[in-house]
Write an enzyme that holds these catalytic residues in place. Structure first.
Site, PDB file in Angstrom:
ATOM      1  N   HIS A   1      21.716  88.025  44.131  1.00 32.43           N
ATOM      2  CA  HIS A   1      20.418  88.686  43.961  1.00 32.43           C
ATOM      3  C   HIS A   1      20.424  89.930  44.846  1.00 32.43           C
ATOM      4  O   HIS A   1      21.028  89.910  45.922  1.00 32.43           O
ATOM      5  CB  HIS A   1      19.257  87.831  44.458  1.00 32.43           C
ATOM      6  CG  HIS A   1      19.108  86.476  43.830  1.00 32.43           C
ATOM      7  ND1 HIS A   1      19.838  85.384  44.208  1.00 32.43           N
ATOM      8  CD2 HIS A   1      18.262  86.040  42.867  1.00 32.43           C
ATOM      9  CE1 HIS A   1      19.465  84.334  43.502  1.00 32.43           C
ATOM     10  NE2 HIS A   1      18.507  84.698  42.670  1.00 32.43           N
TER      11      HIS A   1
ATOM     12  N   ASP B   1      19.857  89.234  48.456  1.00 33.97           N
ATOM     13  CA  ASP B   1      20.876  88.414  49.149  1.00 33.97           C
ATOM     14  C   ASP B   1      21.826  89.342  49.886  1.00 33.97           C
ATOM     15  O   ASP B   1      22.328  89.023  50.954  1.00 33.97           O
ATOM     16  CB  ASP B   1      21.785  87.647  48.164  1.00 33.97           C
ATOM     17  CG  ASP B   1      21.038  86.719  47.247  1.00 33.97           C
ATOM     18  OD1 ASP B   1      19.932  86.299  47.610  1.00 33.97           O
ATOM     19  OD2 ASP B   1      21.590  86.413  46.160  1.00 33.97           O
TER      20      ASP B   1
HETATM   21  C1  XUL Z   1      16.940  78.796  40.970  1.00 35.91           C
HETATM   22  C2  XUL Z   1      18.176  79.381  40.411  1.00 35.91           C
HETATM   23  C3  XUL Z   1      18.422  80.803  40.761  1.00 35.91           C
HETATM   24  C4  XUL Z   1      19.040  81.594  39.667  1.00 35.91           C
HETATM   25  C5  XUL Z   1      19.163  83.068  39.957  1.00 35.91           C
HETATM   26  O1  XUL Z   1      16.720  77.486  40.599  1.00 35.91           O
HETATM   27  O2  XUL Z   1      18.933  78.724  39.753  1.00 35.91           O
HETATM   28  O3  XUL Z   1      19.197  80.836  41.906  1.00 35.91           O
HETATM   29  O4  XUL Z   1      20.318  81.124  39.352  1.00 35.91           O
HETATM   30  O5  XUL Z   1      17.967  83.641  40.309  1.00 35.91           O
END
Ligand code: XUL
Ligand code: CO
Length: 444
Positions: free
Chosen positions: A107, A110
């Site tokens: 993300h 992150d």
């Molecule tokens: C949350 C989840 C996230 C997504 C990306 O449950 O799986 O980490 O993969 O936002």
């Protein structure tokens, strides 16, 4: 894949490159089953499995929970946010290369510090993207997907693209635009939308159709922007029924696919299926994968597993060979992962605090999927199970059954056929036999 830490600070000291040593090895820091170069039905294990590491759990999640403070002390922490982000990138690429995963996912926040303004956020993100690009080039590790975190900041408490306040939707748009720019810079193969807060807490204050229209419009203009800057990969929706939102709009694969088709987004979008999300929706992992495979919408996989007694997303590393095997059967039969991957969206338990634990967790996950791949391939190549399934449906292969499939029979025709055929035989589904057979493939 080139080692990364050479010439930099080494964060996982005392741990070298993880090697395949086979099932007899008593070295916990070796692969027992994942033999990257081993060829299975024409492709290496590494090519089949396309393992990816999740930046957020492995290098950001510090083990806090609603009842307690963080338990992880990261040696790459630093009081200066940009220095911390660079050190974290070093730790991440050291880990990717040591564990031998060729792909990673992150993300925006992150990898780079969030900003108080859009401009500050963009400055941090683009500067960290340069750092990531250098590390990618130095190691050969590639970006499976990135995504925008549109759920942590308090501004997103009522949603991002489905927020009733347009100003929040616009802010979300600024994040996706920057993340798509970064994706193209880094040569990402996919771009993910996980709508953790896209849904509602109570219908009593919600215009559901309007929110869904907004979500679709948001995804359409994101798609248009991505294509306009040269993003050629796949956009992925990651279904999840709930948590953090009470009711999430991308509830499960079937719901997400229906939504994408309804709004004409199905040419550009596929699904990213996560085991623990499927089980929260009351399905098996294999079920949601099969729904996608049947609709040609299987994009990628978030590999983890839940806890049978807990009703939330525990994001554990996969160790369940049986479930992974069923998943790999669906994947192999639908032509493999293609540009998707197996991303370990999984976290260490809060009390797993040794630096080797991150390696042990990934080694376990990679070995589990290697076993699953080998056994699934054996089952498919052997053909016994497929033959049983084909026989089960053989009444539709010819005669009136085939006429029905071809749309040649009316309801009245069915009535007349039924009247002339007597009572149907009872034909066993052979579930027990099939399960015994699978155990034979696993342990035989
Ligand atoms: C949350 C989840 C996230 C997504 C990306 O449950 O799986 O980490 O993969 O936002
Ligand atoms: Co996920």
């Amino acid at each position: 894949m080139a080692d990364y830490f050479l010439g930099n600070d080494e964060y996982f000291k005392g741990i070298g490159k993880v090697a395949y040593e086979g099932p007899e090895s008593d070295n916990p820091l070796s692969f027992k089953f994942f033999d990257a170069g081993k060829v299975i039905s024409g492709k290496t294990m590494a090519e089949h499995l396309r393992f990816a590491i999740a930046y957020w759990h492995s290098f950001c999640g510090k083990g806090s929970d609603p009842f307690g403070s963080p338990t992880q002390i990261f040696p790459w922490d630093d009081p200066d946010p940009m220095t911390a982000a660079e050190k974290k990138a070093d730790a991440a690429f050291e880990f990717f290369t040591k564990v031998g995963a060729g792909l990673y996912c992150f993300h925006d926040i992150d990898a780079s510090p969030d900003g108080a303004t859009v401009a500050e956020y963009e400055k941090n993100l683009f500067s960290m993207a340069e750092v990531l690009k250098e590390r990618q080039d130095a190691t050969g590790v590639k970006l499976l997907w990135n995504t925008a975190n549109m759920f942590s900041n308090p501004r997103y408490m009522n949603g991002a693209a489905t927020n009733p306040d347009f100003t929040v939707l616009a802010r979300a748009g600024s994040q996706v635009k920057a993340c798509l720019d970064v994706n193209v810079m880094l040569g990402g193969e996919n771009y993910v939308f996980w709508g953790g807060r896209e849904g509602y807490m109570t219908l009593l204050n919600t215009q559901m159709k309007r929110e869904l229209d907004h979500l679709a419009q948001f995804l359409s203009i994101s798609r248009d922007y991505g294509r306009s800057i040269g993003f050629k990969g796949t956009f992925l929706i990651e279904p999840k029924p709930m948590e953090p939102t009470k009711h999430q709009y991308d509830f499960d694969a079937a719901t997400a696919i229906g939504f994408l088709r309804n709004y004409g987004l199905d040419k550009d979008f596929k699904c990213n299926i996560e085991n623990n999300h499927a089980t929260l929706a009351g399905h098996t992992f294999a079920h949601d994968l099969q729904v996608c495979a049947d609709a040609d919408m299987l994009g990628s996989i978030d590999a983890n597993e839940g806890d049978a007694q807990n009703g939330w997303d525990t994001d554990e590393f996969p160790t369940n060979v049986y479930d992974s095997l069923e998943a790999m059967m669906v994947v192999l039969k639908s032509g493999g992962l293609k540009t998707g991957g197996l991303n370990f969206d999984a976290k260490l338990r809060r009390n797993s605090t040794d630096s080797e634990d991150l390696f042990l967790a990934h080694i376990g996950g990679m070995d589990t999927f290697a076993l699953a791949l080998e056994i699934a391939d054996r089952i498919i190549t052997d053909g016994k199970l497929d033959a049983m399934i084909s026989k089960r449906y053989s009444s539709f292969d010819s005669g009136k059954g085939a006429d029905f499939e071809a749309g040649k029979l009316s309801l009245t025709d069915l009535r007349d056929i039924a009247a002339g055929q007597g009572e149907s035989e009872r034909i066993s589904g052979k579930q027990e036999l099939i399960k015994n057979l699978i155990n034979q493939y696993i342990f035989g």
